[in-house]
Design a protein around this motif. Sequence first.
Motif, short mmCIF file in Angstrom:
data_model
loop_
_atom_site.label_atom_id
_atom_site.label_comp_id
_atom_site.label_asym_id
_atom_site.label_seq_id
_atom_site.Cartn_x
_atom_site.Cartn_y
_atom_site.Cartn_z
N PRO A 47 0.84 -1.21 0.00
CA PRO A 47 0.00 0.00 0.00
C PRO A 47 0.87 1.25 0.00
CG PRO A 47 -0.15 -1.17 2.09
CD PRO A 47 0.62 -2.03 1.18
N HIS A 48 0.40 2.25 -0.70
CA HIS A 48 1.16 3.50 -0.72
C HIS A 48 0.29 4.62 -0.19
CE1 HIS A 48 -0.29 2.46 -4.85
NE2 HIS A 48 -1.09 3.44 -4.52
N GLY A 49 0.93 5.74 0.10
CA GLY A 49 0.19 6.91 0.56
C GLY A 49 0.10 6.95 2.07
N ALA A 50 0.08 8.15 2.59
CA ALA A 50 0.11 8.34 4.04
C ALA A 50 -1.14 7.75 4.70
CB ALA A 50 0.19 9.83 4.35
N ARG A 51 -2.23 7.66 3.94
CA ARG A 51 -3.49 7.23 4.54
C ARG A 51 -3.38 5.81 5.11
NH1 ARG A 51 -7.86 4.79 2.67
NH2 ARG A 51 -6.95 4.61 0.61
N ILE A 52 -2.76 4.94 4.32
CA ILE A 52 -2.63 3.56 4.82
C ILE A 52 -1.36 3.44 5.68
CG2 ILE A 52 -2.92 1.13 4.18
CD1 ILE A 52 -3.80 1.98 1.44
N GLY A 53 -0.41 4.33 5.45
CA GLY A 53 0.77 4.35 6.32
C GLY A 53 1.88 3.45 5.82
N THR A 54 2.87 4.02 5.14
CA THR A 54 3.99 3.20 4.67
C THR A 54 5.26 3.83 5.24
OG1 THR A 54 4.06 4.55 2.70
CG2 THR A 54 2.93 2.43 2.53
N ASP A 55 5.45 3.70 6.51
CA ASP A 55 6.63 4.31 7.11
C ASP A 55 7.84 3.40 6.92
OD1 ASP A 55 5.98 2.31 8.82
OD2 ASP A 55 5.12 3.61 10.34
N ALA A 56 9.01 3.95 7.27
CA ALA A 56 10.27 3.25 7.05
C ALA A 56 10.27 1.87 7.72
CB ALA A 56 11.41 4.10 7.59
N GLU A 57 9.65 1.79 8.86
CA GLU A 57 9.60 0.54 9.62
C GLU A 57 8.92 -0.57 8.81
OE1 GLU A 57 10.09 -1.94 12.86
OE2 GLU A 57 11.06 -0.04 12.32
N ARG A 58 7.82 -0.23 8.16
CA ARG A 58 7.09 -1.22 7.36
C ARG A 58 7.90 -1.71 6.17
NH1 ARG A 58 1.13 -1.01 7.63
NH2 ARG A 58 0.67 0.06 9.58
N TRP A 59 8.65 -0.78 5.54
CA TRP A 59 9.47 -1.19 4.40
C TRP A 59 10.59 -2.11 4.87
CZ3 TRP A 59 7.83 -0.78 -0.38
CH2 TRP A 59 6.83 0.15 -0.65
N ARG A 60 11.16 -1.78 6.05
CA ARG A 60 12.22 -2.63 6.58
C ARG A 60 11.67 -4.03 6.87
NH1 ARG A 60 14.02 -4.19 10.97
NH2 ARG A 60 12.74 -2.90 12.33
N GLU A 61 10.45 -4.05 7.41
CA GLU A 61 9.80 -5.35 7.71
C GLU A 61 9.59 -6.15 6.43
OE1 GLU A 61 6.19 -4.63 9.84
OE2 GLU A 61 7.27 -3.87 11.59
N LEU A 62 9.19 -5.45 5.36
CA LEU A 62 9.00 -6.15 4.08
C LEU A 62 10.33 -6.73 3.60
CD1 LEU A 62 7.22 -6.91 1.60
CD2 LEU A 62 7.86 -4.70 0.60
N GLY A 63 11.40 -5.92 3.71
CA GLY A 63 12.74 -6.40 3.33
C GLY A 63 13.12 -7.64 4.12
#
Length: 394
Positions: A329-345
Motif C-alpha cells: 500500500p502506498h500513501g500516508a493514509r494507509i501508512g507506509t513508514d520506514a519501519e514497514r518497508w524494513r519489515e517487508l525487506g
Amino acid sequence: MALGIVATCVLGLEEILEGELHALGYEDLERERGAVTFAGSWKDCWRANWRLRTANRVLVELGSWDGPDGPALAAGARELVSGRSLSDGQRGHRGGGRSRPQSGVDTGALLHPDRSFAIQATCTASQVRDSRWAALSVKDGLVDGQRDRYGRRASVERDQPDLHLRLRLHHDRASLLLDTSGEPLDRRGYREETTTAPVREQLAAACVLASGWDGRGPVVDPMCGSGTLLIEAAWIALGWAPGLLRSRWAFETLPGFDAGAFAALRREPLPAPGPDVGLFGNDLSAEAIQAARANLGRAHLLNRAVLTSGDAAGFEPPPGPGLVVVNPPHGARIGTDAERWRELGDLLKQRYRGWTAVVLAGEDRGKQIGLRPRRRIPVRNGPLDGRILVFDLF
Ligand SMILES: C[S@@+](CC[C@H](N)C(=O)[O-])C[C@H]1O[C@@H](n2cnc3c(N)ncnc32)[C@H](O)[C@@H]1O
C-alpha cells in the motif's frame, strides 16, 4: 511504403516495451518519451495490439509536417486529405508546411466524409502551446481537404467517432496519428472487481517482464489486492496473449481490415515458459480476496490459484524458488513508514531465499527495504511516481 507504427506506454516503460517488440521480431525500433516507434504493415499493427503487454495503445502515423502556427497546422492537414500541394501563398506563415505530409496510408481515402472523426492534441516545446487550438486548426484543415476532394465534409464527433485521431506537436513538428486500439490495451477484460488501489495491468506485466523471470516455480503476491500481478504473471508463463478476452479493437472497423488474417494471427503460438505455473495470493482484506477470486475466475486461472486472507508477515510461501511480486500500500493514509518497508525487506530475506522478488513501490524505497535491487525502473503509476525494484534474494 511501410506504416509508421507508434506503441505508446506509461512513462518509464519504454525499455520494457522495446524489449517486447524486439521479442516479436521487429527491428529498427526507436524509443521516444512514452512510446516506441517502428515500421511495419497493417498485420504488424494488429499483432502489436494483440500481443503487447506493456503498451497503452498502438497508433499509425498518417502524416507529419511543420506546424509553427495555426495556419501552417491547417495547411498541412488539408494537403494530407486533398492530396494537393498548396501554393506558398496559401501556406501558413514562417514556412509552415514546407515538408509535404507523407505516410504509408492513403489518408484522403481514410478520412472519407462518411466517417466521423475526433482529434485530441498534445503540444510540447512548440510555439503553439494551446492543444485545443492546435486540434481545432488541424480539424479545420482536414475538413477543408475533404471539401477539396469530395465536395463535402465529415462530422466531428467527440463521443463515438469512427476515427480517433491524435495530433502530436513537438518542436513545431506536427504528426497526425490514428488510434488503432480504441479502448486502451490495459483493459484486458478480466478485471471488474477492484480494490482501492489496483495496479494497472500494463504496469503489472512490466513488473514481471522487468524481473526476467523464466516462468519456473510458483508466483506469490502476499498483498495481492485484486490479483492483477498474479494474473499478468500467469498469462506470461502460460503464453496467453493480453488481448485474449478483448472483443473489440478500433482497427477492426477500418477499411482494409482482414478478419481471416487477424484470426490466423491470433492462432500464432506464443512462448509459454511456465505451463504448470501455480499462483498464491494473500491479502489482509477479505474483500480484496473476494475481488481477486472473481478476477482470477474471469482470467481462467482459478484452478491454479490458492488464495488466503491474513497478514503478509504470517504468510508461508510454497516451496520455491519462484517469483514473489508485491505492490505494498502506498500513501500516508494507509501508512507506509520506514519501519514497514524494513519489515517487508526482512520478510523477503527470511522467507523467500533463492527467489526473484519484484516490489512496485510508490517511491524509491530500495534503501528502506535494506536490499540492493538488481534493477530499478522509475515509472509513472497513475498520478504517482513509482519504482519497479527487482531483487535476487540470495
Ligand atoms: C496497493 S494494494 C495492491 C493492489 C494489487 N496489486 C492489485 O492489483 O489490486 C495493497 C494491498 O495490500 C494489502 N495489505 C496492506 N497491508 C497488508 C498486510 N500487512 N498484509 C497483507 N496485505 C496487506 C491491502 O489490503 C491492499 O489490498
